[in-house]
Design a protein around this motif. Structure first.
Motif, PDB file in Angstrom:
ATOM      1  N   CYS A  95       2.786  56.406  -2.024  1.00 46.00           N
ATOM      2  CA  CYS A  95       1.355  56.352  -1.710  1.00 46.00           C
ATOM      3  C   CYS A  95       0.954  57.725  -1.181  1.00 46.00           C
ATOM      4  O   CYS A  95       1.270  58.087  -0.044  1.00 46.00           O
ATOM      5  CB  CYS A  95       1.070  55.274  -0.668  1.00 46.00           C
ATOM      6  N   TYR A 117      -3.301  57.670  -3.754  1.00 46.33           N
ATOM      7  CA  TYR A 117      -3.700  56.369  -3.220  1.00 46.33           C
ATOM      8  C   TYR A 117      -5.073  56.403  -2.548  1.00 46.33           C
ATOM      9  O   TYR A 117      -5.897  55.530  -2.776  1.00 46.33           O
ATOM     10  CB  TYR A 117      -2.647  55.866  -2.224  1.00 46.33           C
ATOM     11  N   ASP A 118      -5.321  57.410  -1.700  1.00 44.97           N
ATOM     12  CA  ASP A 118      -6.587  57.418  -0.958  1.00 44.97           C
ATOM     13  C   ASP A 118      -6.851  58.798  -0.375  1.00 44.97           C
ATOM     14  O   ASP A 118      -5.981  59.674  -0.386  1.00 44.97           O
ATOM     15  CB  ASP A 118      -6.527  56.392   0.179  1.00 44.97           C
ATOM     16  N   ARG A 135      -2.743  50.037   5.256  1.00 43.64           N
ATOM     17  CA  ARG A 135      -3.084  49.574   3.899  1.00 43.64           C
ATOM     18  C   ARG A 135      -2.110  50.157   2.875  1.00 43.64           C
ATOM     19  O   ARG A 135      -1.642  49.451   1.983  1.00 43.64           O
ATOM     20  CB  ARG A 135      -4.511  50.013   3.535  1.00 43.64           C
ATOM     21  N   ALA A 136      -1.803  51.448   3.001  1.00 40.41           N
ATOM     22  CA  ALA A 136      -0.864  52.091   2.073  1.00 40.41           C
ATOM     23  C   ALA A 136       0.523  51.459   2.198  1.00 40.41           C
ATOM     24  O   ALA A 136       1.200  51.221   1.191  1.00 40.41           O
ATOM     25  CB  ALA A 136      -0.797  53.599   2.333  1.00 40.41           C
ATOM     26  N   TYR A 138       1.310  48.359   3.214  1.00 41.35           N
ATOM     27  CA  TYR A 138       1.304  47.022   2.619  1.00 41.35           C
ATOM     28  C   TYR A 138       1.269  47.100   1.096  1.00 41.35           C
ATOM     29  O   TYR A 138       1.918  46.319   0.409  1.00 41.35           O
ATOM     30  CB  TYR A 138       0.137  46.183   3.142  1.00 41.35           C
ATOM     31  N   TYR A 139       0.516  48.037   0.594  1.00 46.32           N
ATOM     32  CA  TYR A 139       0.453  48.230  -0.860  1.00 46.32           C
ATOM     33  C   TYR A 139       1.831  48.624  -1.399  1.00 46.32           C
ATOM     34  O   TYR A 139       2.300  48.086  -2.393  1.00 46.32           O
ATOM     35  CB  TYR A 139      -0.579  49.315  -1.193  1.00 46.32           C
ATOM     36  N   TRP A 140       2.495  49.548  -0.718  1.00 45.43           N
ATOM     37  CA  TRP A 140       3.803  50.016  -1.162  1.00 45.43           C
ATOM     38  C   TRP A 140       4.839  48.896  -1.093  1.00 45.43           C
ATOM     39  O   TRP A 140       5.691  48.774  -1.968  1.00 45.43           O
ATOM     40  CB  TRP A 140       4.259  51.203  -0.311  1.00 45.43           C
ATOM     41  N   ALA A 142       4.336  45.732  -1.406  1.00 42.54           N
ATOM     42  CA  ALA A 142       4.069  44.668  -2.379  1.00 42.54           C
ATOM     43  C   ALA A 142       4.914  44.900  -3.621  1.00 42.54           C
ATOM     44  O   ALA A 142       5.141  46.028  -4.045  1.00 42.54           O
ATOM     45  CB  ALA A 142       2.585  44.638  -2.747  1.00 42.54           C
TER      46      ALA A 142
END
Length: 151
Positions: A95, A117-118, A135-136, A138-140, A142
């Motif tokens: 991310c 990512y952002d 957020r990054a 949790y995304y990673w 997943a």
């Protein structure tokens, strides 16, 4: 496994990372950003490693696992797009977060289009940075989408 005595004696401020603490690599030459990242690391929620050098960051990424990279848009001698391309090439699931004084829809789209990512707005604010890091993370964590079965 217990940390060796010599590490505790010679590096008393360095705590070994817990396995549940996310690792973050920050690339910046800004002294203010480095101070901000150190204070974030000191709170114990993020295992933050700071470097001022893109080659050093790339070396770290090939030898250690970092799910998140924070990269300053204004690194002397480097275009952020080139830095991001090299990092994403080294670690495709990473991310990549670009920190920038300019933060608009156009920049966010460009970052996303190049595999990032952002965008994190500067000056860095604790609540906003922690929210974006969470957020990054949790995304990673997943599971990546599984490939669709051939029909």
């Amino acid at each position: 496994m217990a940390e060796s005595l010599w590490r505790r004696v010679f590096f008393p401020s360095h705590r070994p990372p817990r396995p549940d603490i996310p690792r973050v690599l920050a690339i910046t030459v800004s002294l203010g950003d480095q101070i901000f990242y150190r204070s974030l690391r000191a709170r114990g929620e993020w295992d933050l490693v700071i470097t001022q050098s893109v080659p050093e960051a790339l070396r770290l990424l090939t030898s250690e696992a970092f799910p998140i990279v924070l990269c300053d848009r204004d690194l002397p001698g480097w275009d952020w797009r080139e830095v991001m391309a090299r990092i994403v090439e080294t670690s495709p699931r990473i991310c990549f977060l670009l920190t920038s004084r300019v933060s608009d829809e156009y920049l966010w789209r460009e970052v996303a289009m190049h595999g990032g990512y952002d965008v994190v707005a500067k000056p860095l604010e604790e609540g906003a940075v922690e929210h974006t890091l969470r957020r990054a993370w949790y995304y990673w964590k997943a599971e990546p989408p599984s490939a669709m079965p051939a029909v």
